[in-house]
Design an enzyme around this catalytic site. Structure first.
Site, short mmCIF file in Angstrom:
data_model
loop_
_atom_site.label_atom_id
_atom_site.label_comp_id
_atom_site.label_asym_id
_atom_site.label_seq_id
_atom_site.Cartn_x
_atom_site.Cartn_y
_atom_site.Cartn_z
N VAL A 252 0.84 -11.22 -14.63
CA VAL A 252 -0.39 -10.62 -15.17
C VAL A 252 -0.16 -9.43 -16.10
O VAL A 252 -0.72 -9.35 -17.20
CB VAL A 252 -1.39 -10.19 -14.07
CG1 VAL A 252 -2.12 -11.37 -13.52
CG2 VAL A 252 -0.71 -9.40 -12.96
N LYS B 21 8.88 -7.59 -11.11
CA LYS B 21 8.69 -6.91 -9.84
C LYS B 21 9.67 -5.75 -9.72
O LYS B 21 10.86 -5.91 -10.02
CB LYS B 21 8.95 -7.93 -8.72
CG LYS B 21 8.14 -7.73 -7.49
CD LYS B 21 8.47 -8.88 -6.53
CE LYS B 21 7.73 -8.69 -5.22
NZ LYS B 21 6.28 -8.84 -5.38
N ALA B 22 9.17 -4.60 -9.26
CA ALA B 22 10.04 -3.41 -9.16
C ALA B 22 11.08 -3.62 -8.06
O ALA B 22 10.88 -4.39 -7.13
CB ALA B 22 9.19 -2.19 -8.86
N SER C 96 -0.52 2.58 -16.23
CA SER C 96 -1.65 2.47 -15.30
C SER C 96 -2.86 1.86 -15.99
O SER C 96 -3.07 2.04 -17.18
CB SER C 96 -2.04 3.84 -14.75
OG SER C 96 -3.16 3.70 -13.90
N LYS D 260 3.85 8.84 -13.10
CA LYS D 260 3.05 7.69 -12.67
C LYS D 260 2.91 7.67 -11.15
O LYS D 260 1.84 7.37 -10.61
CB LYS D 260 3.69 6.38 -13.16
CG LYS D 260 3.08 5.10 -12.56
CD LYS D 260 1.69 4.85 -13.07
CE LYS D 260 0.84 3.84 -12.34
NZ LYS D 260 1.33 2.62 -11.83
N HIS E 162 0.37 10.21 -10.25
CA HIS E 162 -0.94 9.64 -10.63
C HIS E 162 -1.46 8.77 -9.48
O HIS E 162 -2.61 8.88 -9.06
CB HIS E 162 -0.80 8.79 -11.91
CG HIS E 162 -1.97 7.87 -12.15
ND1 HIS E 162 -2.13 6.68 -11.45
CD2 HIS E 162 -3.04 7.96 -12.96
CE1 HIS E 162 -3.25 6.10 -11.83
NE2 HIS E 162 -3.83 6.85 -12.75
N ASN E 163 -0.59 7.92 -8.95
CA ASN E 163 -1.03 7.04 -7.87
C ASN E 163 -1.32 7.81 -6.58
O ASN E 163 -2.25 7.46 -5.85
CB ASN E 163 0.03 5.96 -7.61
CG ASN E 163 0.03 4.89 -8.69
OD1 ASN E 163 -0.38 5.15 -9.82
ND2 ASN E 163 0.51 3.71 -8.37
N GLU F 150 -4.61 9.15 -6.99
CA GLU F 150 -5.54 8.01 -6.86
C GLU F 150 -5.84 7.74 -5.37
O GLU F 150 -7.01 7.54 -5.00
CB GLU F 150 -4.88 6.80 -7.53
CG GLU F 150 -5.58 5.47 -7.36
CD GLU F 150 -4.72 4.33 -7.94
OE1 GLU F 150 -4.21 4.47 -9.08
OE2 GLU F 150 -4.53 3.32 -7.26
N ARG G 223 -4.77 5.56 5.47
CA ARG G 223 -4.58 4.12 5.28
C ARG G 223 -3.73 3.55 6.42
O ARG G 223 -4.03 2.48 6.95
CB ARG G 223 -3.88 3.83 3.95
CG ARG G 223 -4.80 4.04 2.76
CD ARG G 223 -4.27 3.31 1.54
NE ARG G 223 -4.92 3.77 0.33
CZ ARG G 223 -4.71 3.27 -0.87
NH1 ARG G 223 -3.84 2.27 -1.03
NH2 ARG G 223 -5.34 3.73 -1.93
#
Ligand code: NBP
Length: 477
Positions: free
Chosen positions: A12, A75-76, A128, A183, A186-187, A190, A288
């Site tokens: 994607v 994929k990382a 992002s 980044k 940033h997450n 988030e 979470r």
């Protein structure tokens, strides 16, 4: 060799980034481990621009003009290393490998060093905005050398999201792992934003007694004010959605167990290593994981709580206004913590990150995009060495105006037994920073008592130890 950029990894994200480059007039070489993805892209979207599909890695590399710009969107983790090892031997000094995956910045530092020794620029790049952002304009956070940014920057500026004032949401963050570090934070922010919104929702529901549809309307109103942001906007969408199968609010038929992929956890792990208090972000990550412990939650259902006494309709409206204040104040705190982590990382790794620029490129394209970021940028523009966002006069005034309501919301949450770890951690951080004296003095005394760890005094320099087991006289350490 006519392609200005090549993308390998056409799931994607890679597919949409490749289309974004092509739609902006670049010729894009395409490659994917499984060739079917490459061919599907050309078949479906070939009319959007110039694509040069290749099956063999050698053909892919040969299609790129020099110096080559080769973007990896796989994929990382191990797959990224495998792909680097597949392509690096085919490249020449001066070429660039851009990793747009969600890599850990320590991996990016390792890869950058290794490839630099082989003459190749490695550009670890945070991206992002998800699938839609990749196609229509993401927020882009590239690290790596200044030289690579000179070559790549103009292309990234074209495909990036544009802030309302037209500024592209990309900037050269700094050397090696700087882009992936930013980044990551940033997450982390988030996660905190989402947790705070979640708590606001729960309070509006359990304390004020509003329905999901009513809460969606409240969020829509908030989204026209200072909380104007993508996450508030989509929250209203999710809350007003009705499940087709049952006719119930969607939010009532989804299992209340939040998943995570790791960037929030990394933000907290690295903050612990750097000694940066990111308590709000940590609470969001823990919230979470707590939600996912179904056995623990099941076993704890019998634990006593207060008798809920829902508010009257008249009280509910006033309470909703208070929750807006609490949410805004807590949001200021989580951004304060996130920016503190970036500043500390920048110092630790010599990245020289411009915090105002970071706020600027988060204004559009990314998940935490918000009107609020304009204000953060203004704060750093006014004073680039701002020690903390809370040192900014405007933010300090806003929190001062919000604090009474913020405290009232937490009183109500405590009385009614609604867990608000994010709001609470944010307020505790705020109060700790304001405090003239912290109990840390007592902690130092305890440490000196049991471990002779010494302490410093308020009235003269040096390190001291009290002979706790003896006559309790003080000696200089
Ligand atoms: P995925 O993370 O699902 O990865 C799938 C791609 O990796 C496919 O092209 C696959 O090739 C390739 N791949 C794998 Br898996 N192992 C490989 C290997 N050993 N050698 C070569 N190729 C391999 O794709 P994504 O969701 O598009 O994300 C791409 C990157 O972007 C990730 O690092 C992700 O964390 C990051 N990211 C994602 C988002 C998002 O919203 N999804 C946002 C921001 C960043 P195949 O087709 O042959 O299996």
């Amino acid at each position: 060799a006519s392609a200005q950029i090549g993308v390998t990894g056409l799931a994607v994200m890679g597919r949409n980034l490749a289309r974004n480059f092509a739609r902006n007039g670049y010729t894009v070489a395409l490659h994917n481990r499984t060739p079917a993805r490459t061919h599907d892209l050309v078949k479906e979207f070939g009319h959007e621009g110039d694509f040069a599909p290749a099956e063999a890695p050698e053909d892919f590399v040969a299609a790129l003009e020099r110096p080559r710009r080769l973007m990896i969107m796989v994929k990382a983790g191990a797959p990224t290393d495998a792909v680097i090892e597949e392509f690096a031997p085919l490249l020449e000094p001066g070429d660039m490998i851009i990793d747009g995956g969600n890599a850990h910045f320590a991996d990016t530092r390792r890869r950058e060093k290794d490839l630099r020794e082989r003459g190749i620029h490695f550009v670890g790049t945070g991206i992002s905005g998800g699938e839609e952002g990749a196609l229509h304009g993401p927020s882009i956070m590239p690290g790596g050398s200044t030289e690579s940014y000179a070559s790549l920057g103009p292309m990234l500026e074209k495909i990036a999201a544009k802030a309302k004032d037209g500024t592209p949401c990309v900037t050269h963050i700094g050397p090696d792992g700087a882009g992936h570090f930013v980044k990551m934070v940033h997450n982390g922010i988030e996660y905190a934003d989402m947790q705070l919104i979640g708590e606001a929702y729960q309070l509006l529901r359990d304390v004020a007694g509003y329905s999901p549809a009513e809460i969606a309307e409240i969020f829509r109103t908030w989204n026209t004010g200072r909380l104007d942001s993508y996450l508030i906007e989509i929250t209203a969408e999710v809350l007003s959605h009705i499940d087709e199968a049952t006719g119930k609010p969607f939010v009532d038929v989804v299992q209340d167990q939040a998943e995570q992929k790791g960037t929030g956890r990394w933000t907290v792990q690295i903050a612990l290593d750097l000694g940066v208090p990111v308590s709000g972000i940590a609470e969001a990550v823990f919230a979470r994981s707590l939600s996912g412990h179904s056995a623990l939650r099941e076993a704890s259902r019998h634990l006593a709580g207060p008798k809920p006494a829902p508010l009257s309709k008249a009280e509910a409206g006033a309470f909703a206004d208070r929750v807006e204040q609490a949410l805004y104040a807590s949001k200021i705190v989580s951004y304060t913590q996130g920016f503190h982590e970036i500043a500390t990382g920048s110092e630790e790794y010599d990245w020289d990150i411009d915090l105002g620029e970071v706020a600027s490129i988060w204004r559009a394209g990314c998940i935490i995009r918000a009107a609020f970021l304009d204000r953060i940028r203004a704060a750093y523009d006014a004073r680039p060495d701002l020690p903390s966002l809370l040192s900014d006069e405007t933010f300090a005034q806003e929190i001062a105006a919000a604090q009474d309501d913020w405290r009232e919301v937490l009183v109500a949450a405590t009385r009614q037994g609604v867990a608000t770890p994010g709001f609470s951690a944010a307020l505790a951080y705020y109060d700790a920073l304001r405090a003239e004296r912290l109990p840390a003095a007592l902690t130092q005394g305890q440490r000196d008592f049991f471990g002779a760890h010494t302490y410093r005094r308020t009235d003269r320099p040096g390190s001291f130890h009290t002979l706790w087991g003896g006559d309790r006289s003080e000696v200089e350490a």
